[in-house]
Write a protein that holds these residues in place. Structure first.
Motif, PDB file in Angstrom:
ATOM      1  N   MET A   1       8.533   2.779  86.819  1.00 29.24           N
ATOM      2  CA  MET A   1       9.396   3.424  87.773  1.00 29.24           C
ATOM      3  C   MET A   1      10.310   4.380  87.008  1.00 29.24           C
ATOM      4  SD  MET A   1      12.072   1.657  90.407  1.00 29.24           S
ATOM      5  CE  MET A   1      10.878   1.446  91.706  1.00 29.24           C
ATOM      6  N   ARG A   2      10.673   5.479  87.653  1.00 33.44           N
ATOM      7  CA  ARG A   2      11.589   6.417  87.013  1.00 33.44           C
ATOM      8  C   ARG A   2      12.644   6.891  87.998  1.00 33.44           C
ATOM      9  NH1 ARG A   2       8.836  12.271  86.622  1.00 33.44           N
ATOM     10  NH2 ARG A   2       7.804  12.219  88.622  1.00 33.44           N
ATOM     11  N   ILE A   3      13.814   7.167  87.416  1.00 34.49           N
ATOM     12  CA  ILE A   3      14.932   7.729  88.162  1.00 34.49           C
ATOM     13  C   ILE A   3      15.134   9.138  87.623  1.00 34.49           C
ATOM     14  CG2 ILE A   3      17.383   7.594  88.683  1.00 34.49           C
ATOM     15  CD1 ILE A   3      17.224   4.577  88.088  1.00 34.49           C
ATOM     16  N   ILE A   4      15.029  10.118  88.488  1.00 35.95           N
ATOM     17  CA  ILE A   4      15.276  11.498  88.096  1.00 35.95           C
ATOM     18  C   ILE A   4      16.760  11.785  88.283  1.00 35.95           C
ATOM     19  CG2 ILE A   4      14.789  13.940  88.549  1.00 35.95           C
ATOM     20  CD1 ILE A   4      12.322  12.522  87.541  1.00 35.95           C
ATOM     21  N   ALA A   5      17.410  12.173  87.186  1.00 37.84           N
ATOM     22  CA  ALA A   5      18.803  12.624  87.225  1.00 37.84           C
ATOM     23  C   ALA A   5      18.757  14.147  87.101  1.00 37.84           C
ATOM     24  CB  ALA A   5      19.602  12.007  86.083  1.00 37.84           C
ATOM     25  N   PRO A   6      19.140  14.868  88.141  1.00 40.41           N
ATOM     26  CA  PRO A   6      18.954  16.324  88.151  1.00 40.41           C
ATOM     27  C   PRO A   6      20.022  17.117  87.402  1.00 40.41           C
ATOM     28  CG  PRO A   6      19.839  15.656  90.247  1.00 40.41           C
ATOM     29  CD  PRO A   6      19.646  14.393  89.434  1.00 40.41           C
ATOM     30  N   PHE A   7      20.645  16.495  86.409  1.00 38.05           N
ATOM     31  CA  PHE A   7      21.661  17.154  85.604  1.00 38.05           C
ATOM     32  C   PHE A   7      21.464  16.785  84.138  1.00 38.05           C
ATOM     33  CE2 PHE A   7      23.491  16.577  89.841  1.00 38.05           C
ATOM     34  CZ  PHE A   7      23.716  17.904  90.166  1.00 38.05           C
ATOM     35  N   THR A   8      22.227  17.393  83.270  1.00 37.71           N
ATOM     36  CA  THR A   8      22.085  17.164  81.836  1.00 37.71           C
ATOM     37  C   THR A   8      22.552  15.759  81.447  1.00 37.71           C
ATOM     38  OG1 THR A   8      24.253  18.149  81.482  1.00 37.71           O
ATOM     39  CG2 THR A   8      22.345  19.594  81.186  1.00 37.71           C
ATOM     40  N   PRO A   9      22.083  15.269  80.309  1.00 32.16           N
ATOM     41  CA  PRO A   9      22.550  13.961  79.816  1.00 32.16           C
ATOM     42  C   PRO A   9      24.052  13.983  79.555  1.00 32.16           C
ATOM     43  CG  PRO A   9      20.572  14.652  78.642  1.00 32.16           C
ATOM     44  CD  PRO A   9      21.009  15.823  79.475  1.00 32.16           C
ATOM     45  N   GLY A  10      24.695  12.860  79.814  1.00 33.27           N
ATOM     46  CA  GLY A  10      26.113  12.719  79.509  1.00 33.27           C
ATOM     47  C   GLY A  10      27.049  12.958  80.669  1.00 33.27           C
ATOM     48  N   GLY A  11      26.558  13.540  81.742  1.00 31.66           N
ATOM     49  CA  GLY A  11      27.402  13.763  82.910  1.00 31.66           C
ATOM     50  C   GLY A  11      27.450  12.529  83.800  1.00 31.66           C
ATOM     51  N   GLY A  12      28.188  12.638  84.888  1.00 33.21           N
ATOM     52  CA  GLY A  12      28.387  11.494  85.771  1.00 33.21           C
ATOM     53  C   GLY A  12      27.118  10.955  86.391  1.00 33.21           C
ATOM     54  N   THR A  13      26.242  11.822  86.863  1.00 36.15           N
ATOM     55  CA  THR A  13      25.011  11.381  87.500  1.00 36.15           C
ATOM     56  C   THR A  13      24.107  10.699  86.487  1.00 36.15           C
ATOM     57  OG1 THR A  13      25.209  13.219  89.052  1.00 36.15           O
ATOM     58  CG2 THR A  13      23.075  12.133  88.940  1.00 36.15           C
ATOM     59  N   ASP A  14      23.956  11.296  85.316  1.00 35.37           N
ATOM     60  CA  ASP A  14      23.128  10.715  84.265  1.00 35.37           C
ATOM     61  C   ASP A  14      23.673   9.364  83.815  1.00 35.37           C
ATOM     62  OD1 ASP A  14      21.131  10.828  81.947  1.00 35.37           O
ATOM     63  OD2 ASP A  14      23.041  10.774  80.866  1.00 35.37           O
ATOM     64  N   THR A  15      24.971   9.283  83.586  1.00 35.33           N
ATOM     65  CA  THR A  15      25.583   8.034  83.135  1.00 35.33           C
ATOM     66  C   THR A  15      25.372   6.925  84.153  1.00 35.33           C
ATOM     67  OG1 THR A  15      27.228   9.267  81.879  1.00 35.33           O
ATOM     68  CG2 THR A  15      27.747   6.974  82.374  1.00 35.33           C
ATOM     69  N   THR A  16      25.549   7.241  85.416  1.00 37.25           N
ATOM     70  CA  THR A  16      25.320   6.253  86.472  1.00 37.25           C
ATOM     71  C   THR A  16      23.875   5.771  86.451  1.00 37.25           C
ATOM     72  OG1 THR A  16      27.046   7.255  87.838  1.00 37.25           O
ATOM     73  CG2 THR A  16      25.445   5.848  88.960  1.00 37.25           C
ATOM     74  N   ALA A  17      22.938   6.694  86.308  1.00 33.82           N
ATOM     75  CA  ALA A  17      21.522   6.304  86.264  1.00 33.82           C
ATOM     76  C   ALA A  17      21.234   5.407  85.060  1.00 33.82           C
ATOM     77  CB  ALA A  17      20.641   7.551  86.213  1.00 33.82           C
ATOM     78  N   ARG A  18      21.825   5.710  83.929  1.00 35.93           N
ATOM     79  CA  ARG A  18      21.568   4.928  82.707  1.00 35.93           C
ATOM     80  C   ARG A  18      22.220   3.555  82.747  1.00 35.93           C
ATOM     81  NH1 ARG A  18      18.546   7.955  79.565  1.00 35.93           N
ATOM     82  NH2 ARG A  18      18.599  10.192  79.997  1.00 35.93           N
ATOM     83  N   VAL A  19      23.292   3.407  83.495  1.00 43.51           N
ATOM     84  CA  VAL A  19      23.881   2.080  83.701  1.00 43.51           C
ATOM     85  C   VAL A  19      23.038   1.285  84.702  1.00 43.51           C
ATOM     86  CG1 VAL A  19      25.898   0.892  84.678  1.00 43.51           C
ATOM     87  CG2 VAL A  19      26.211   2.786  83.068  1.00 43.51           C
ATOM     88  N   LEU A  20      22.548   1.945  85.714  1.00 46.94           N
ATOM     89  CA  LEU A  20      21.764   1.305  86.766  1.00 46.94           C
ATOM     90  C   LEU A  20      20.370   0.869  86.303  1.00 46.94           C
ATOM     91  CD1 LEU A  20      21.396   0.652  89.826  1.00 46.94           C
ATOM     92  CD2 LEU A  20      20.559   3.001  90.082  1.00 46.94           C
ATOM     93  N   ALA A  21      19.709   1.699  85.502  1.00 48.81           N
ATOM     94  CA  ALA A  21      18.298   1.474  85.166  1.00 48.81           C
ATOM     95  C   ALA A  21      18.001   0.095  84.555  1.00 48.81           C
ATOM     96  CB  ALA A  21      17.785   2.593  84.255  1.00 48.81           C
ATOM     97  N   PRO A  22      18.723  -0.383  83.544  1.00 44.09           N
ATOM     98  CA  PRO A  22      18.387  -1.690  82.973  1.00 44.09           C
ATOM     99  C   PRO A  22      18.534  -2.849  83.972  1.00 44.09           C
ATOM    100  CG  PRO A  22      19.850  -0.491  81.500  1.00 44.09           C
ATOM    101  CD  PRO A  22      19.790   0.273  82.780  1.00 44.09           C
ATOM    102  N   ALA A  23      19.609  -2.832  84.759  1.00 50.40           N
ATOM    103  CA  ALA A  23      19.808  -3.898  85.742  1.00 50.40           C
ATOM    104  C   ALA A  23      18.734  -3.836  86.827  1.00 50.40           C
ATOM    105  CB  ALA A  23      21.199  -3.791  86.357  1.00 50.40           C
ATOM    106  N   MET A  24      18.405  -2.637  87.237  1.00 57.15           N
ATOM    107  CA  MET A  24      17.363  -2.464  88.247  1.00 57.15           C
ATOM    108  C   MET A  24      16.019  -2.930  87.704  1.00 57.15           C
ATOM    109  SD  MET A  24      16.796   1.069  90.245  1.00 57.15           S
ATOM    110  CE  MET A  24      15.288   1.414  91.083  1.00 57.15           C
ATOM    111  N   GLY A  25      15.729  -2.571  86.445  1.00 57.69           N
ATOM    112  CA  GLY A  25      14.482  -3.001  85.818  1.00 57.69           C
ATOM    113  C   GLY A  25      14.383  -4.508  85.698  1.00 57.69           C
TER     114      GLY A  25
END
Length: 186
Positions: A1-25
């Motif tokens: 499964m993948r989560i597309i973050a439509p912005f550059t790494p390090g911003g709010g959307t990316d950070t949220t996705a990277r916090v969410l991904a391990p727990a979701m996995g």
């Protein structure tokens, strides 16, 4: 499964996705990867998800683009209203006004006075055309009557190096992407 973050790494959307991904996995019992697809106020990443099979294995984590992009970006190859099924509200990320650490101002009023004395010679940075930081800055400029040019970046975190160096004189940034800058005195 993948989560597309439509912005550059390090911003709010990316950070949220990277916090969410391990727990979701862990919850789903499978690997969840975060893929950044920045550009065009998030519509490039959104388009990648819209083009993916509707099997639940590709998710889009987005900001206000679902409300804004259909109004401001013409000729999109997909319809935000029908290409996606909402799953959940994840966060609320406030934006703050940030300036370079070396700028000779200490308050917003001082910044406005300083910028007013330099009409047409300054630039601000945003996370991209039609993004939240661009729209916030546009409203700020309209309300203050300032004449400051716009430099769109491919994401909020991409603005910060130029903000620190003074290439741009302000930006609206999410709290999490600007926290270190603030701690350092920016």
């Amino acid at each position: 499964m993948r989560i597309i973050a439509p912005f550059t790494p390090g911003g709010g959307t990316d950070t949220t996705a990277r916090v969410l991904a391990p727990a979701m996995g862990a919850f789903l019992g499978q690997t969840v990867l975060v893929e950044n697809r920045p550009g065009a106020a998030g519509s490039l990443g959104a388009g990648a998800v819209a083009d993916s099979p509707a099997d639940g294995h590709t998710l889009l984590i987005d900001a206000l683009n679902h409300a804004v992009n259909p109004q401001l970006l013409h000729g999109l190859r997909f319809d935000y209203a029908t290409a996606f099924a909402p799953v959940s509200l994840l966060t609320v990320l406030p934006q703050i006004f940030v300036v370079p650490p070396a700028l000779p101002v200490a308050t917003l009023a001082e910044f406005v006075d300083w910028a007013r004395a330099r009409p047409g010679r300054l630039a601000f940075g945003s996370s991209g055309n039609a993004g939240g930081s661009h729209l916030g800055a546009t409203l700020f400029l309209r309300e203050t009557g300032l004449d400051i040019g716009h430099v769109p970046y491919r994401g909020g975190s991409a603005v910060l190096p130029d903000l620190i160096s003074g290439t741009v004189v302000f930006a609206f940034a999410t709290v999490n992407s600007a926290t270190q800058l603030i701690r350092d005195g920016g």
